[in-house]
Design a protein around this motif. Structure first.
Motif, PDB file in Angstrom:
ATOM      1  N   PHE A   1      -6.432   6.343   1.459  1.00  0.00           N
ATOM      2  CA  PHE A   1      -6.939   6.155   0.096  1.00  0.00           C
ATOM      3  C   PHE A   1      -7.755   7.372  -0.341  1.00  0.00           C
ATOM      4  O   PHE A   1      -7.579   7.913  -1.442  1.00  0.00           O
ATOM      5  CB  PHE A   1      -7.790   4.884   0.074  1.00  0.00           C
TER       6      PHE A   1
ATOM      7  N   ASN B   1      -8.154  -4.708   1.490  1.00  0.00           N
ATOM      8  CA  ASN B   1      -7.390  -4.094   2.570  1.00  0.00           C
ATOM      9  C   ASN B   1      -7.289  -2.588   2.390  1.00  0.00           C
ATOM     10  O   ASN B   1      -7.351  -1.826   3.351  1.00  0.00           O
ATOM     11  CB  ASN B   1      -6.000  -4.708   2.603  1.00  0.00           C
ATOM     12  N   LEU B   2      -7.152  -2.190   1.119  1.00  0.00           N
ATOM     13  CA  LEU B   2      -7.044  -0.757   0.817  1.00  0.00           C
ATOM     14  C   LEU B   2      -8.319  -0.030   1.221  1.00  0.00           C
ATOM     15  O   LEU B   2      -8.280   1.127   1.648  1.00  0.00           O
ATOM     16  CB  LEU B   2      -6.790  -0.592  -0.681  1.00  0.00           C
TER      17      LEU B   2
ATOM     18  N   ALA C   1      -6.815   0.886   5.118  1.00  0.00           N
ATOM     19  CA  ALA C   1      -6.159   2.073   4.572  1.00  0.00           C
ATOM     20  C   ALA C   1      -7.165   2.988   3.889  1.00  0.00           C
ATOM     21  O   ALA C   1      -6.845   3.652   2.905  1.00  0.00           O
ATOM     22  CB  ALA C   1      -5.063   1.667   3.588  1.00  0.00           C
TER      23      ALA C   1
ATOM     24  N   ILE D   1       0.844  -1.203   0.000  1.00  0.00           N
ATOM     25  CA  ILE D   1       0.000   0.000   0.000  1.00  0.00           C
ATOM     26  C   ILE D   1       0.875   1.249   0.000  1.00  0.00           C
ATOM     27  O   ILE D   1       0.564   2.242  -0.672  1.00  0.00           O
ATOM     28  CB  ILE D   1      -0.970  -0.059   1.197  1.00  0.00           C
TER      29      ILE D   1
ATOM     30  N   LEU E   1      -5.461  -7.208  -1.639  1.00  0.00           N
ATOM     31  CA  LEU E   1      -4.892  -5.863  -1.567  1.00  0.00           C
ATOM     32  C   LEU E   1      -5.995  -4.813  -1.659  1.00  0.00           C
ATOM     33  O   LEU E   1      -6.020  -3.838  -0.897  1.00  0.00           O
ATOM     34  CB  LEU E   1      -3.884  -5.669  -2.702  1.00  0.00           C
TER      35      LEU E   1
END
Lengths: 102, 156
Positions: free
Chosen positions: B133, B124-125, B129, A62, B121
């Protein structure tokens, strides 16, 4: 077998190339291109560290993603500024914008 | 097999990166930069994260070189002047210093790659996160509006 050390060393080499470009380029567009190489080296280091260690929330991938985002924003603003430098000074080299030299 | 792929990708990436920062022809430098980023996308595939490879291919290997080529044409800067002697000295010194900092990297012998699927991914983003984002999307919007405002031709 390819290890984390391989990838980190490669990131270091790429970062060295980018630093050399930032310091030696005379054209400001080329300087921004070298900054891109630097940012890519950093993103690759983050992603490789995340891929080889136990993934915790995929933080490394990320981070790499956000480095790419920030790089794109930085480059577009930088190019817009360079376009204005070209309109006011007629060139985008470091010699063209040396009025502030003492 | 993956070691061979790594060495081939790494060697070609470094060659094209060095060419991109040393050639006097700016157009060649931009194309060389595109190939460098394309090869780095291959390295991301080797790291087991196809999502990052796709993003690297779409953004860094396609969009940014096109923008660079446009700006090279718009500012008529086909060539970059030869660097001064002190610049070369400073550049080599900085590169050597960077390598000294990365000297400790050789000691990491972890060899187990944990692949990350794009689904994991992405979810999770949008969970852990989510705030960065959204901040990143606002940053991109600001960059777009700012670039348009800066590059607009002033009337009169």
């Amino acid at each position: 077998m390819v290890t984390l050390g391989h990838f980190l060393l490669f990131s270091g080499l790429l970062m060295a190339v980018g630093l050399y470009g930032v310091l030696t380029r005379r054209n400001l567009i080329a300087v921004l291109m070298s900054v891109e190489i630097l940012l890519n080296a950093a993103a690759l280091a983050f992603a490789s560290a995340a891929a080889f260690r136990e993934p915790h929330l995929f933080a490394g991938q990320i981070f790499a993603l956000f480095i790419i985002v920030v790089a794109a924003a930085e480059l577009s603003i930088g190019f817009a500024i360079l376009l204005n430098v070209y309109r006011t000074h007629g060139a985008v080299t470091d010699d063209a914008i040396s009025e502030m030299r003492g | 097999m993956s070691l061979t792929a790594f060495y081939a990708l790494a060697a070609f990436t470094l060659v094209f990166a060095v060419f991109a920062v040393t050639t006097a022809n700016m157009v060649r430098a931009a194309f060389s930069l595109a190939i460098t980023f394309f090869l780095i996308a291959g390295l991301y595939l080797l790291l087991g994260s196809p999502a990052l490879a796709a993003i690297q291919f779409m953004v860094n290997a396609s969009a940014i070189p096109i923008m660079t080529l446009f700006i090279i044409m718009m500012t008529r800067s086909r060539s970059s002047g030869a660097p001064r002697t002190w610049q070369i000295a400073a550049g080599l010194l900085a590169a050597a210093a960077a390598l000294v900092f990365f000297k400790g990297a050789v000691g990491h012998h972890d060899g187990q790659i944990n692949p990350v699927s794009p689904e994991l991914l992405g979810s999770n983003l949008l969970q852990a996160a989510l705030l960065p984002f959204e901040v990143a999307s606002v940053l991109l919007l600001l960059a777009m509006v700012g670039a348009i405002a800066l590059a607009r031709r002033r009337s009169g």
